[in-house]
Design a protein around this motif. Structure first.
Motif, PDB file in Angstrom:
ATOM      1  N   UNK A 200       0.814  -1.215   0.000  1.00 55.23           N
ATOM      2  CA  UNK A 200       0.000   0.000   0.000  1.00 55.23           C
ATOM      3  C   UNK A 200       0.848   1.266   0.000  1.00 55.23           C
ATOM      4  N   UNK A 201       2.090   1.148   0.458  1.00 57.22           N
ATOM      5  CA  UNK A 201       2.969   2.316   0.555  1.00 57.22           C
ATOM      6  C   UNK A 201       3.624   2.683  -0.772  1.00 57.22           C
ATOM      7  N   UNK A 202       3.535   1.778  -1.754  1.00 59.06           N
ATOM      8  CA  UNK A 202       4.138   2.039  -3.068  1.00 59.06           C
ATOM      9  C   UNK A 202       3.016   2.230  -4.088  1.00 59.06           C
ATOM     10  N   UNK A 203       2.809   3.424  -4.613  1.00 58.24           N
ATOM     11  CA  UNK A 203       1.770   3.615  -5.637  1.00 58.24           C
ATOM     12  C   UNK A 203       1.947   2.612  -6.774  1.00 58.24           C
ATOM     13  N   UNK A 204       0.859   1.935  -7.139  1.00 59.19           N
ATOM     14  CA  UNK A 204       1.011   0.878  -8.142  1.00 59.19           C
ATOM     15  C   UNK A 204       1.415   1.442  -9.502  1.00 59.19           C
ATOM     16  N   UNK A 205       1.145   2.700  -9.752  1.00 57.66           N
ATOM     17  CA  UNK A 205       1.589   3.321 -11.010  1.00 57.66           C
ATOM     18  C   UNK A 205       3.110   3.240 -11.141  1.00 57.66           C
ATOM     19  N   UNK A 206       3.802   3.301 -10.000  1.00 55.98           N
ATOM     20  CA  UNK A 206       5.269   3.200 -10.015  1.00 55.98           C
ATOM     21  C   UNK A 206       5.696   1.756 -10.264  1.00 55.98           C
ATOM     22  N   UNK A 207       4.986   0.810  -9.671  1.00 52.60           N
ATOM     23  CA  UNK A 207       5.270  -0.605  -9.932  1.00 52.60           C
ATOM     24  C   UNK A 207       5.144  -0.872 -11.426  1.00 52.60           C
ATOM     25  N   UNK A 208       4.118  -0.326 -12.051  1.00 51.39           N
ATOM     26  CA  UNK A 208       3.923  -0.497 -13.493  1.00 51.39           C
ATOM     27  C   UNK A 208       5.127   0.038 -14.274  1.00 51.39           C
ATOM     28  N   UNK A 209       5.521   1.264 -13.944  1.00 59.81           N
ATOM     29  CA  UNK A 209       6.595   1.923 -14.695  1.00 59.81           C
ATOM     30  C   UNK A 209       7.931   1.218 -14.521  1.00 59.81           C
ATOM     31  N   UNK A 211       8.438  -1.979 -13.662  1.00 62.39           N
ATOM     32  CA  UNK A 211       8.384  -3.446 -13.752  1.00 62.39           C
ATOM     33  C   UNK A 211       9.369  -4.033 -14.761  1.00 62.39           C
ATOM     34  N   UNK A 212       9.879  -3.202 -15.676  1.00 63.78           N
ATOM     35  CA  UNK A 212      10.832  -3.705 -16.666  1.00 63.78           C
ATOM     36  C   UNK A 212      12.254  -3.814 -16.107  1.00 63.78           C
ATOM     37  N   UNK A 213      12.483  -3.208 -14.942  1.00 64.78           N
ATOM     38  CA  UNK A 213      13.783  -3.287 -14.268  1.00 64.78           C
ATOM     39  C   UNK A 213      13.594  -4.013 -12.937  1.00 64.78           C
ATOM     40  N   UNK A 214      13.881  -5.316 -12.923  1.00 64.04           N
ATOM     41  CA  UNK A 214      13.598  -6.079 -11.706  1.00 64.04           C
ATOM     42  C   UNK A 214      14.417  -5.601 -10.513  1.00 64.04           C
ATOM     43  N   UNK A 215      15.627  -5.081 -10.752  1.00 62.68           N
ATOM     44  CA  UNK A 215      16.423  -4.554  -9.639  1.00 62.68           C
ATOM     45  C   UNK A 215      15.745  -3.323  -9.028  1.00 62.68           C
ATOM     46  N   UNK A 216      15.112  -2.509  -9.871  1.00 63.24           N
ATOM     47  CA  UNK A 216      14.388  -1.345  -9.354  1.00 63.24           C
ATOM     48  C   UNK A 216      13.190  -1.773  -8.518  1.00 63.24           C
ATOM     49  N   UNK A 217      12.469  -2.791  -8.997  1.00 58.78           N
ATOM     50  CA  UNK A 217      11.334  -3.304  -8.217  1.00 58.78           C
ATOM     51  C   UNK A 217      11.810  -3.837  -6.871  1.00 58.78           C
ATOM     52  N   UNK A 277      11.723 -10.940  -2.912  1.00 58.70           N
ATOM     53  CA  UNK A 277      12.405 -11.054  -4.199  1.00 58.70           C
ATOM     54  C   UNK A 277      11.518 -11.788  -5.206  1.00 58.70           C
ATOM     55  N   UNK A 278      10.849 -12.843  -4.759  1.00 61.85           N
ATOM     56  CA  UNK A 278       9.926 -13.567  -5.638  1.00 61.85           C
ATOM     57  C   UNK A 278       8.776 -12.661  -6.085  1.00 61.85           C
ATOM     58  N   UNK A 279       8.288 -11.843  -5.174  1.00 66.68           N
ATOM     59  CA  UNK A 279       7.212 -10.905  -5.511  1.00 66.68           C
ATOM     60  C   UNK A 279       7.674  -9.919  -6.584  1.00 66.68           C
ATOM     61  N   UNK A 280       8.877  -9.371  -6.406  1.00 66.29           N
ATOM     62  CA  UNK A 280       9.423  -8.433  -7.391  1.00 66.29           C
ATOM     63  C   UNK A 280       9.596  -9.111  -8.745  1.00 66.29           C
ATOM     64  N   UNK A 281      10.075 -10.337  -8.737  1.00 68.09           N
ATOM     65  CA  UNK A 281      10.293 -11.052  -9.994  1.00 68.09           C
ATOM     66  C   UNK A 281       8.979 -11.439 -10.674  1.00 68.09           C
ATOM     67  N   UNK A 282       7.948 -11.696  -9.875  1.00 71.16           N
ATOM     68  CA  UNK A 282       6.624 -11.968 -10.448  1.00 71.16           C
ATOM     69  C   UNK A 282       6.156 -10.768 -11.263  1.00 71.16           C
ATOM     70  N   UNK A 283       6.287  -9.577 -10.687  1.00 70.86           N
ATOM     71  CA  UNK A 283       5.799  -8.373 -11.373  1.00 70.86           C
ATOM     72  C   UNK A 283       6.756  -7.918 -12.481  1.00 70.86           C
ATOM     73  N   UNK A 284       7.972  -8.409 -12.462  1.00 70.49           N
ATOM     74  CA  UNK A 284       8.882  -8.154 -13.581  1.00 70.49           C
ATOM     75  C   UNK A 284       8.562  -9.077 -14.766  1.00 70.49           C
ATOM     76  N   UNK A 285       8.236 -10.318 -14.450  1.00 70.67           N
ATOM     77  CA  UNK A 285       8.050 -11.314 -15.520  1.00 70.67           C
ATOM     78  C   UNK A 285       6.630 -11.343 -16.074  1.00 70.67           C
ATOM     79  N   UNK A 286       5.652 -10.841 -15.319  1.00 75.22           N
ATOM     80  CA  UNK A 286       4.261 -10.917 -15.746  1.00 75.22           C
ATOM     81  C   UNK A 286       3.645  -9.519 -15.819  1.00 75.22           C
ATOM     82  N   UNK A 287       3.513  -8.993 -17.029  1.00 74.66           N
ATOM     83  CA  UNK A 287       2.837  -7.714 -17.206  1.00 74.66           C
ATOM     84  C   UNK A 287       1.319  -7.960 -17.231  1.00 74.66           C
ATOM     85  N   UNK A 288       0.554  -6.967 -16.789  1.00 71.57           N
ATOM     86  CA  UNK A 288      -0.920  -7.077 -16.790  1.00 71.57           C
ATOM     87  C   UNK A 288      -1.381  -8.360 -16.091  1.00 71.57           C
ATOM     88  N   UNK A 289      -0.878  -8.550 -14.894  1.00 73.68           N
ATOM     89  CA  UNK A 289      -1.128  -9.805 -14.171  1.00 73.68           C
ATOM     90  C   UNK A 289      -2.608 -10.011 -13.871  1.00 73.68           C
TER      91      UNK A 289
END
Length: 423
Positions: A200-209, A211-217, A277-289
């Motif tokens: 909840x502390x991370x606006x999901x719009x930022x997660x979207x932007x 998501x292509x850099x898993x290290x950033x996520x 780390x698994x959560x970050x990689x999920x959102x890196x590997x799966x767009x529009x989950x």
């Protein structure tokens, strides 16, 4: 004797309804017992009753004693002015409306047979875990099957309410809702609430932007979790920390204070570092989950979607600065099962409800494919002869225990009412 037993008796007419008389000896004929209301106001709404030669339409109020009318201050409440019959177990006081007309009283104890009372007393006898633990295995299988289905959907309705509340908070962004639910699921019981606050502390719009850099996520999620607050010598740690503060500045984010994640009593594969780390990689590997999850219709498709591991660093680490033997840390099938039960099915139910679609049978079928959950509640039911063979069974039993057994709502439960019918 409890009032809910009297509600049960009246609702199902479990008394000698052919020879009823008021306390003042007027004949009573019940045309319609009325609608049972579990809200404020009279207990049964819009009943139809003939008293003497007069047919009445109105409400029915039920008490253990007539004097409870005054104990509950109904004489001051306009909602009770339309009560046409006062049903009590014991009549101990005349009751009057504001215009000084007396409300007819039915003293129910005269019309209930001894077997019904005995069954009720047996049902509510002292318990060690649930009241019906010695009898529950004898309930008709067809009745129990139908009741479990209703319990399952009651559980989904309760879960969907919190989903719709979250939807309001996220400006109706289903992807953002999913992120919060998935994060909580990844935290399991110990870290679930903390992971939820992180999401909840991370606006999901930022997660979207990002998501292509898993290290950033990973930097965003680990930093928000407070896992980058200390100083470490590890190069990967320093890189994540640099990225985190860069992203804070880039998106004008404030660093939130969230309680520390818990490592204690967790197996290493469940350490918060691994799960995040698994959560970050999920959102890196799966767009529009969300769009993918909303259309899942088989257990195999769920397993395929969640083929997720950690980033490279965590293959030989469980914590920063501490190397361990190299091991791929993917989501296990049992962990994905939990995601299906606690996130996918409730989310699909809520979304289909919002779209006006009916997918009840699909959800039941998906749960039937899953193995039963293992916990102390399910084990306890098993000791009473109630064996679960699927996750559908276990979800229904968890709802039964929490909402009915724990609340002593035996007479609102199909098991309890079925046991009362026994002669």
């Amino acid at each position: 004797m409890k009032e809910d037993f009297l509600h049960y008796l009246w609702k199902f007419k479990k008394f000698d309804s052919l020879n009823l008389k008021t306390f003042n000896n007027e004949e009573i004929t019940i045309v319609n017992v009325g609608q049972y209301l579990e809200l404020a106001g009279p207990d049964f709404f819009n009943a139809q009753i003939t008293i003497g030669n007069q047919k009445w339409a109105g409400n029915v109020e039920i008490h253990l004693k007539s004097s409870d009318w005054y104990v509950h201050h109904h004489e001051r409440d306009e909602a009770y002015e339309n009560v046409i019959l006062h049903v009590v177990w014991e009549h101990d006081s005349e009751i009057f409306r504001k215009n000084n007309t007396e409300i007819p009283v039915l003293e129910l104890k005269k019309y209930v047979d001894a077997v019904t009372i005995s069954n009720y007393q047996s049902l509510i006898s002292p318990k060690s875990w649930i009241f019906c633990e010695k009898q529950i295995k004898d309930v008709d299988a067809f009745v129990f099957k139908n009741w479990k289905e209703r319990l399952f959907f009651e559980r989904l309705e309760r879960k969907s309410k919190s989903i719709f509340d979250l939807l309001e908070q996220t400006n109706h962004d289903w992807e953002a809702v999913l992120f919060c639910l998935i994060a909580k699921n990844f935290g399991l019981n110990t870290n679930g609430d903390i992971f939820f606050k992180i999401s909840q502390s991370i606006p999901f719009s930022i997660i979207r932007k990002e998501s292509f850099e898993k290290e950033n996520l990973e930097a965003l999620i680990f930093g928000t979790a407070g896992l980058l607050d200390l100083e470490k010598e590890d190069t990967y740690f320093k890189d994540l920390k640099f990225r985190y503060f860069y992203l804070l500045h880039k998106y004008q984010l404030e660093k939130n204070c969230i309680e520390p994640v818990q490592f204690f009593k967790h197996r290493p594969d469940n350490f918060p570092t691994i799960r995040l780390s698994q959560l970050a990689n999920l959102y890196h590997s799966q767009q529009n989950l969300f769009s993918k999850i909303s259309s899942l219709n088989s257990l195999k498709s769920c397993y395929d979607l969640f083929q997720v591991s950690t980033s490279e660093y965590w293959l030989n680490h469980y914590q920063f600065d501490k190397e361990s033997p190299k091991k791929r840390k993917s989501l296990s099938k049992s962990f994905i099962d939990l995601i299906v039960i606690n996130t996918i099915i409730p989310l699909q139910f809520a979304y289909s409800k919002s779209q006006g679609k009916e997918i009840s049978e699909d959800l039941i079928q998906l749960l039937i494919e899953l193995s039963p959950e293992k916990n102390i509640i399910i084990d306890k039911f098993k000791s009473f002869g109630i064996v679960s063979t699927t996750a559908f069974d276990t979800q229904s039993l968890l709802q039964l225990k929490k909402e009915y057994c724990n609340a002593s709502k035996c007479l609102a439960c199909a098991v309890g009412t079925e046991l009362l019918k026994k002669s």
